[in-house]
Design a protein around this motif. Structure first.
Motif, PDB file in Angstrom:
ATOM      1  N   GLY A  17     -37.743 -15.325  26.888  1.00 39.38           N
ATOM      2  CA  GLY A  17     -37.457 -15.620  25.474  1.00 39.38           C
ATOM      3  C   GLY A  17     -37.467 -14.374  24.616  1.00 39.38           C
ATOM      4  N   PHE A  18     -38.432 -13.519  24.931  1.00 42.13           N
ATOM      5  CA  PHE A  18     -38.514 -12.268  24.163  1.00 42.13           C
ATOM      6  C   PHE A  18     -37.263 -11.411  24.359  1.00 42.13           C
ATOM      7  CE2 PHE A  18     -39.658  -7.741  24.161  1.00 42.13           C
ATOM      8  CZ  PHE A  18     -40.046  -7.596  22.841  1.00 42.13           C
ATOM      9  N   TYR A  19     -36.899 -11.257  25.686  1.00 41.61           N
ATOM     10  CA  TYR A  19     -35.688 -10.451  25.947  1.00 41.61           C
ATOM     11  C   TYR A  19     -34.448 -11.063  25.281  1.00 41.61           C
ATOM     12  CZ  TYR A  19     -38.325  -7.719  29.338  1.00 41.61           C
ATOM     13  OH  TYR A  19     -39.239  -6.896  29.915  1.00 41.61           O
ATOM     14  N   PHE A  20     -34.361 -12.406  25.287  1.00 41.70           N
ATOM     15  CA  PHE A  20     -33.204 -13.070  24.680  1.00 41.70           C
ATOM     16  C   PHE A  20     -33.157 -12.826  23.165  1.00 41.70           C
ATOM     17  CE2 PHE A  20     -31.139 -16.851  22.860  1.00 41.70           C
ATOM     18  CZ  PHE A  20     -29.919 -16.751  23.493  1.00 41.70           C
ATOM     19  N   ALA A  21     -34.362 -12.901  22.565  1.00 43.02           N
ATOM     20  CA  ALA A  21     -34.420 -12.665  21.122  1.00 43.02           C
ATOM     21  C   ALA A  21     -34.049 -11.225  20.782  1.00 43.02           C
ATOM     22  CB  ALA A  21     -35.828 -12.986  20.584  1.00 43.02           C
ATOM     23  N   VAL A  22     -34.553 -10.305  21.635  1.00 43.48           N
ATOM     24  CA  VAL A  22     -34.206  -8.905  21.393  1.00 43.48           C
ATOM     25  C   VAL A  22     -32.701  -8.684  21.556  1.00 43.48           C
ATOM     26  CG1 VAL A  22     -34.454  -6.563  22.315  1.00 43.48           C
ATOM     27  CG2 VAL A  22     -36.462  -8.000  21.997  1.00 43.48           C
ATOM     28  N   ALA A  23     -32.126  -9.371  22.554  1.00 45.81           N
ATOM     29  CA  ALA A  23     -30.677  -9.231  22.761  1.00 45.81           C
ATOM     30  C   ALA A  23     -29.893  -9.755  21.564  1.00 45.81           C
ATOM     31  CB  ALA A  23     -30.269  -9.971  24.035  1.00 45.81           C
ATOM     32  N   LEU A  24     -30.338 -10.923  21.047  1.00 47.20           N
ATOM     33  CA  LEU A  24     -29.655 -11.475  19.871  1.00 47.20           C
ATOM     34  C   LEU A  24     -29.773 -10.534  18.675  1.00 47.20           C
ATOM     35  CD1 LEU A  24     -30.596 -15.284  19.903  1.00 47.20           C
ATOM     36  CD2 LEU A  24     -28.363 -14.249  20.340  1.00 47.20           C
ATOM     37  N   LEU A  25     -30.968 -10.001  18.512  1.00 46.52           N
ATOM     38  CA  LEU A  25     -31.179  -9.071  17.400  1.00 46.52           C
ATOM     39  C   LEU A  25     -30.308  -7.823  17.558  1.00 46.52           C
ATOM     40  CD1 LEU A  25     -32.754  -8.492  14.818  1.00 46.52           C
ATOM     41  CD2 LEU A  25     -34.546  -7.428  16.230  1.00 46.52           C
ATOM     42  N   GLY A  26     -30.200  -7.378  18.826  1.00 45.99           N
ATOM     43  CA  GLY A  26     -29.358  -6.198  19.080  1.00 45.99           C
ATOM     44  C   GLY A  26     -27.890  -6.476  18.773  1.00 45.99           C
ATOM     45  N   LEU A  27     -27.454  -7.681  19.209  1.00 37.82           N
ATOM     46  CA  LEU A  27     -26.050  -8.037  18.915  1.00 37.82           C
ATOM     47  C   LEU A  27     -25.804  -8.123  17.407  1.00 37.82           C
ATOM     48  CD1 LEU A  27     -25.445 -10.771  21.655  1.00 37.82           C
ATOM     49  CD2 LEU A  27     -24.404  -8.484  21.537  1.00 37.82           C
ATOM     50  N   ARG A  28     -26.780  -8.708  16.708  1.00 36.25           N
ATOM     51  CA  ARG A  28     -26.611  -8.819  15.249  1.00 36.25           C
ATOM     52  C   ARG A  28     -26.567  -7.440  14.596  1.00 36.25           C
ATOM     53  NH1 ARG A  28     -24.185 -11.127  11.230  1.00 36.25           N
ATOM     54  NH2 ARG A  28     -25.437 -11.346   9.343  1.00 36.25           N
ATOM     55  N   LEU A  29     -27.457  -6.544  15.097  1.00 38.67           N
ATOM     56  CA  LEU A  29     -27.436  -5.183  14.562  1.00 38.67           C
ATOM     57  C   LEU A  29     -26.108  -4.492  14.864  1.00 38.67           C
ATOM     58  CD1 LEU A  29     -31.057  -3.972  15.401  1.00 38.67           C
ATOM     59  CD2 LEU A  29     -30.057  -4.334  13.133  1.00 38.67           C
ATOM     60  N   LEU A  30     -25.600  -4.772  16.100  1.00 39.09           N
ATOM     61  CA  LEU A  30     -24.310  -4.183  16.459  1.00 39.09           C
ATOM     62  C   LEU A  30     -23.217  -4.668  15.512  1.00 39.09           C
ATOM     63  CD1 LEU A  30     -22.672  -2.522  18.562  1.00 39.09           C
ATOM     64  CD2 LEU A  30     -22.282  -4.671  19.785  1.00 39.09           C
ATOM     65  N   GLN A  31     -23.305  -5.976  15.223  1.00 41.09           N
ATOM     66  CA  GLN A  31     -22.285  -6.520  14.306  1.00 41.09           C
ATOM     67  C   GLN A  31     -22.406  -5.897  12.916  1.00 41.09           C
ATOM     68  OE1 GLN A  31     -22.907 -10.490  12.887  1.00 41.09           O
ATOM     69  NE2 GLN A  31     -20.694 -10.906  12.759  1.00 41.09           N
ATOM     70  N   LEU A  32     -23.653  -5.795  12.416  1.00 41.71           N
ATOM     71  CA  LEU A  32     -23.847  -5.290  11.053  1.00 41.71           C
ATOM     72  C   LEU A  32     -23.574  -3.802  10.933  1.00 41.71           C
ATOM     73  CD1 LEU A  32     -27.141  -7.165  10.044  1.00 41.71           C
ATOM     74  CD2 LEU A  32     -24.822  -7.662   9.296  1.00 41.71           C
ATOM     75  N   GLN A  33     -24.065  -3.054  11.927  1.00 38.21           N
ATOM     76  CA  GLN A  33     -24.015  -1.600  11.807  1.00 38.21           C
ATOM     77  C   GLN A  33     -22.742  -0.975  12.349  1.00 38.21           C
ATOM     78  OE1 GLN A  33     -26.294   0.210  10.196  1.00 38.21           O
ATOM     79  NE2 GLN A  33     -27.310  -1.698   9.659  1.00 38.21           N
ATOM     80  N   VAL A  34     -22.079  -1.677  13.294  1.00 41.71           N
ATOM     81  CA  VAL A  34     -20.903  -1.063  13.926  1.00 41.71           C
ATOM     82  C   VAL A  34     -19.627  -1.848  13.633  1.00 41.71           C
ATOM     83  CG1 VAL A  34     -19.901  -0.313  16.109  1.00 41.71           C
ATOM     84  CG2 VAL A  34     -22.367  -0.133  15.743  1.00 41.71           C
ATOM     85  N   LEU A  35     -19.661  -3.138  14.103  1.00 45.16           N
ATOM     86  CA  LEU A  35     -18.413  -3.904  14.020  1.00 45.16           C
ATOM     87  C   LEU A  35     -17.985  -4.176  12.562  1.00 45.16           C
ATOM     88  CD1 LEU A  35     -18.984  -6.462  16.920  1.00 45.16           C
ATOM     89  CD2 LEU A  35     -17.745  -4.289  16.961  1.00 45.16           C
ATOM     90  N   ARG A  36     -18.908  -4.523  11.681  1.00 43.00           N
ATOM     91  CA  ARG A  36     -18.552  -4.838  10.291  1.00 43.00           C
ATOM     92  C   ARG A  36     -19.173  -3.843   9.330  1.00 43.00           C
ATOM     93  NH1 ARG A  36     -17.950 -10.831   8.569  1.00 43.00           N
ATOM     94  NH2 ARG A  36     -16.377  -9.687   7.368  1.00 43.00           N
TER      95      ARG A  36
END
Length: 634
Positions: A17-36
């Motif tokens: 669960g922890f790794y999944f949450a970290v992955a989701l957070l990473g994807l969100r950061l990727l979206q905020l900081q890179v993609l958009r």
């Protein structure tokens, strides 16, 4: 052991669960900081900054001597910068206060404020604010953050109602037009050329707007200007118009008997338009005043109708120029042939009057044109035939556009056997009589008649009227207009000689004496056109030049419902010529001098037999028609 296994299993699930949450957070950061990244940077920037466009100054318009006739001046505009924390209740109160100061409807102001708030974009609320209003708005600024005043370039016509039917005016773009223009950078509050030169040369005159980027706080209050992109002024136009001649034509028409009419002056050497006047006119500045200004209401009722190109009138006796060209060039008569004018002419059971009720006695062509003897032209027109006169109408491009390029131009109406036959109707000798003196169904515009008299001045060339001499583009470079010939009136050299001699005789010893100016060679023709709807229309067409030089001016003047051509339109032509040649205005024309009267009116002659219609164009009158002119006159 079993408890340890269960504990490890729960720990493994937690790690997953922890790794999944970290992955989701990473994807969100990727979206905020890179993609958009760009999008959110703009959103963040928009919360902190606002941009307002600054309208670029339109290009200047000059006359041929470098006189400025359209320019720009600084003016104050009211803008609104919507704040992030602005409440709808505060907008409502702001709309109430602004509407009271601007003299606008509250709902309209509120709609604009709401639109700006929804879009979180700055807008113009009012332009060209007077000083008094500006001071009051400065007080409102202290109460409502987000309201501010900026300086912009405003179109200005320093001469007011000057050549307005040629210059045109500006107006705000409507939503339908904006949908078509927004790709070119127009905004909903942009102004565009709506008429005349301002409309035709919109692309050349419009510059590139600038932009001011400002930092604002959460209330929309301006904190500081971050940067500014400068505007680029539009290209300049250099017209062929001469401000002195234009002013003289306008002043003279405003003081004419009816104070309504048109005057168009061209250079017969190349078709350059030297003056273009239609009275009544309007001040294009009134389209730029604040909506609370009392003058603003006048824009709904301006005299847009352009008499110079849209007004069609019978040419009256000015058409005797065309009839004379046909008479002289066809060789069917001799200029020395004389007819007797008793003051009227009988055709079958009709009597056609000459303007000179007591008659002109014996008239040859030279005296006939100088005195504008209708009886002479009635009879000579019948000799040459309606079909031949119609052929010369075509040569002078009567019934065709002048291609001046202004919207609303009318082509008039050609009149003759061929045109009549197209409608399945017969042509009669009475029609030829009317045509010979420019009456009947014939209709022309003042612009067409300027082309006719210009062709006489230059011996045959019909030029396309041009009002722009040079265009200087925004990015550099320019375009120089070239003369364009639309047609050629091919007459024998001796015909041109005689035609010019006759028109000069009109001025020196005939009905055009009001335009006689010593030291100049002037040829012209008067006209008084019958008008079944009211008073007659007054015409005067002429050309002028210095002795030994080619004529440098050709003019057509129409005074609508003005009465006599010589006494109503002649003085206007005289002022035009005096202005063109730098002369002091001469003595006013007096009614004691000869004038041309109304002519061509038919009345029945009960004892005479009716005239038979012609079976074909150009047919000679038969025994039941008219006698040979010589037989009745000499």
């Amino acid at each position: 052991m079993r408890q340890d296994a269960a504990y490890n299993e729960r720990l493994r699930i937690l790690w997953i669960g922890f790794y999944f949450a970290v992955a989701l957070l990473g994807l969100r950061l990727l979206q905020l900081q890179v993609l958009r990244n760009v999008y959110y940077m703009k959103v963040a920037e928009r919360n902190r900054t606002q941009s307002i466009y600054q309208t670029a100054p339109r290009g200047r318009i000059y006359d041929r001597n470098g006189e400025v006739i359209a320019t720009n001046r600084p003016s104050f505009s009211l803008i609104y910068l919507p704040g992030k924390d602005e409440s709808r209740a505060r907008l409502s109160a702001l709309a109430t206060d602004l509407a009271a100061e601007l003299g606008l409807e509250r709902e309209r102001v509120l709609e604009s404020l709401n639109e700006a708030w929804r879009e979180q974009a700055a807008i113009h609320l009012a332009e060209n604010l007077p000083l008094k209003t500006m001071f009051k708005l400065s007080e409102i600024k202290t109460v409502y953050p987000g309201v501010d005043l900026i300086v912009e370039a405003q179109r200005s016509y320093p001469r007011g109602a000057f050549a307005s039917h040629l210059l045109g005016y500006l107006g705000k773009v409507d939503r339908v037009s904006w949908n078509q223009l927004k790709a070119a950078g127009y905004r909903l509050d942009s102004r565009v050329g709506r008429m005349g030169i301002e409309r035709i040369f919109e692309r050349e005159l419009r510059g590139v707007d600038g932009e001011i980027r400002m930092e604002v706080d959460a209330q929309g209050r301006l904190k500081r200007i971050l940067d500014q992109v400068g505007w680029h002024a539009g290209g300049n136009l250099y017209l062929t118009l001469d401000a002195k001649i234009q002013a003289a034509a306008e002043e003279a028409l405003r003081t004419s008997p009816s104070k309504r009419g048109a005057a168009i002056v061209i250079d017969p050497r190349n078709g350059n338009v030297l003056a273009f006047t239609s009275i009544p006119d309007f001040d294009p500045n009134m389209f730029l005043v604040s909506e609370r200004d009392p003058d603003h209401a006048r824009v709904t009722n301006i005299p847009e109708f352009n008499l110079a190109i849209s007004g069609t009138y019978p040419p009256g006796s000015t058409f005797k120029i065309v009839t004379s060209a046909a008479i002289l060039n066809e060789g069917r008569i001799s200029v020395s042939d004389r007819i007797f004018c008793p003051g009227s002419f009988r055709l079958g059971n009709k009597v056609f009057r000459c303007w000179q009720k007591k008659g002109h006695l014996y008239q040859d062509w030279l005296n006939g044109i100088a005195n504008s003897c209708d009886t002479y032209f009635y009879q000579m027109g019948l000799r040459v035939g309606g079909d031949v006169i119609e052929r010369y109408e075509k040569m002078f491009r009567i019934g065709e556009d002048t291609k001046i390029g202004l919207s609303g131009e009318k082509s008039g109406k050609r009149f003759g056997p061929e045109e009549r036959s197209k409608r399945g109707k017969a042509w009669y000798d009475g029609d030829t009589v009317n045509l010979s003196i420019g009456q009947g169904e014939l209709l022309v515009t003042p612009a067409q008649m300027a082309g006719v008299v210009g062709a006489v001045a230059n011996r045959g060339t019909i030029w396309r009227p041009q009002f722009v001499r040079r265009i200087e583009y925004v990015g550099g470079g320019g375009y120089d207009a070239k003369p364009e010939a639309l047609g050629r009136v091919d007459l024998k050299p001796e015909t041109w000689d005689m035609l010019q001699k006759g028109l000069e005789r009109v001025i020196d010893a005939g009905t055009g004496g009001s335009v006689h100016i010593p030291g100049l060679v002037i040829g012209g023709k008067t006209g008084t056109a019958q008008n079944p709807h009211g008073d007659d229309h007054a015409w005067f067409v002429c050309y002028a030049g210095r002795p030994g030089e080619t004529a440098s001016l050709a003019a057509a003047v129409l005074v609508q419902n003005g009465g006599h051509g010589s006494s109503a339109a002649g003085p206007v032509a005289r002022r035009i010529i005096e202005a063109a040649f730098g002369l002091t205005p001469g003595k006013p024309y007096t009614d004691a001098e000869p004038v041309e009267d109304r002519s061509g009116e038919e009345r029945a002659a009960p004892s005479a037999p009716a005239a038979a219609p012609r079976a074909a164009a150009g047919q000679r009158p038969g025994a039941g028609g008219i006698p040979h002119p010589r037989e009745i006159t000499e």
